[in-house]
Write a protein that holds these residues in place. Structure first.
Motif, short mmCIF file in Angstrom:
data_model
loop_
_atom_site.label_atom_id
_atom_site.label_comp_id
_atom_site.label_asym_id
_atom_site.label_seq_id
_atom_site.Cartn_x
_atom_site.Cartn_y
_atom_site.Cartn_z
N CYS A 13 22.74 9.18 -16.70
CA CYS A 13 21.84 9.75 -16.56
C CYS A 13 20.55 9.00 -16.05
O CYS A 13 20.05 7.49 -16.34
N GLU A 16 16.04 10.50 -20.00
CA GLU A 16 16.78 11.59 -20.68
C GLU A 16 16.07 11.33 -22.17
O GLU A 16 17.04 11.38 -23.36
N ARG A 19 16.25 14.04 -24.61
CA ARG A 19 17.69 14.98 -25.01
C ARG A 19 19.30 13.98 -25.33
O ARG A 19 19.98 14.82 -25.77
N ILE A 20 19.07 12.96 -24.89
CA ILE A 20 20.19 12.49 -24.87
C ILE A 20 20.11 12.05 -26.16
O ILE A 20 21.56 11.44 -26.46
N VAL A 23 22.79 14.67 -27.12
CA VAL A 23 24.16 14.40 -27.16
C VAL A 23 24.85 13.97 -27.09
O VAL A 23 26.29 13.95 -26.79
N THR A 45 14.99 6.17 -22.95
CA THR A 45 16.78 6.46 -22.83
C THR A 45 17.53 4.77 -23.86
O THR A 45 18.31 5.17 -23.58
N CYS A 88 23.48 15.44 -19.60
CA CYS A 88 22.57 16.37 -20.82
C CYS A 88 22.37 17.52 -20.59
O CYS A 88 21.62 17.92 -21.35
#
Length: 276
Positions: A13, A16, A19-20, A23, A45, A88
């Motif tokens: 990644c 991110e 979004r991470i 995930v 991140t 992601c």
């Protein structure tokens, strides 16, 4: 009963932070370890990954563009030999993870990788007749037995086709792949992606690639026209990708970028004007 096979979820990644967290929370429900390849993110991140506990291992790598990944170097940091690769943009369903575990419990010594069905969404929709619809991708790889390369579309392969297992597609047994989130993001990604893809080819492959891209555009027209009100968008995106491949291939065939030729032409024109 057989001992469950431990799986590392590998996630590469860059920036991110939005979004991470989702995930990681999902991956920690089924993976023994989550290996995050942090490609020099400049946002939060890495901090978000650290907040998810010791089963999340973050390894920092220099930034590389999508498609230019050294998967063998990444996998060297995993604790387990079986590695499930995600981004992601992807969400494996509970049933596809269960199906993968069932295969590994029976035949883990006899296979190199497992091809997993992927349901692809483009610009917010899934279309059954789109060229981006259902595909099979080797998401689950044995890092010591599979063949690992930096080649786009061929990062993972088996030593023998008989050493590949495949999970059948069902809507609740697949990896949901949410891609092409915006037109601007698609344009930025595809411009880099096609450059890398052509850059990895030998000169003798270029004309065949041009023919293949022209064939792909023609082959999928009928299906694209059936994509409801989104068909112009899907058509444009599909053709942009293949036209990009053709542009980069033709540039190579023609001797590379034209800057040097233009410089020589300018020098000759200016010289002629000065001495006229």
């Amino acid at each position: 009963p057989p001992t469950p096979v431990k799986i590392t979820c590998a996630l590469s990644c860059y920036n991110e932070e939005s979004r991470i967290s989702h995930v990681l929370a999902h991956a920690l429900c089924w993976a023994d370890e989550v290996l995050v390849i942090n490609k020099s993110s400049t946002d939060r991140t890495a901090d978000i990954c650290a907040s998810h506990g010791p089963r999340v291992k973050v390894v920092n790598f220099p930034f590389t563009e999508q498609g230019d990944d050294d998967v063998a170097a990444y996998f060297g940091h995993a604790r387990n030999d079986w590695i499930f690769v995600v981004t992601c943009s992807e969400v494996p369903t509970r049933k596809v993870i269960a199906a993968a575990n069932e295969i590994l419990s029976r035949t883990s010594d006899d296979i190199d990788l497992i091809c997993v069905p992927r349901k692809i969404y483009s610009f917010g929709e899934h279309h059954q007749t789109s060229p981006w619809s259902i595909s099979y991708y080797p998401f689950l790889v044995h890092r010591k037995r599979a063949l690992l390369t930096k080649q786009i579309h061929a990062n993972f392969s088996a030593t023998d086709p008989l050493r590949i297992a495949t999970i059948p597609f069902a809507d609740d047994c697949c990896v949901h792949h949410f891609t092409h989130a915006s037109a601007s993001g698609y344009m930025m990604t595809v411009s880099t992606y096609v450059k890398i893809e052509i850059g990895q080819m030998g000169d003798r492959q270029l004309e065949a690639k041009i023919a293949e891209s022209l064939g792909q555009m023609r082959r999928h027209l009928t299906g694209i026209f059936k994509c409801g009100g989104q068909w112009p968008m899907i058509l444009a995106a599909w053709c942009i990708y293949h036209f990009g491949l053709i542009l980069h291939a033709m540039e190579r065939i023609n001797g590379g970028p034209a800057q040097a030729r233009y410089q020589a032409m300018r020098a000759a024109l200016i010289s002629a004007e000065i001495h006229r």
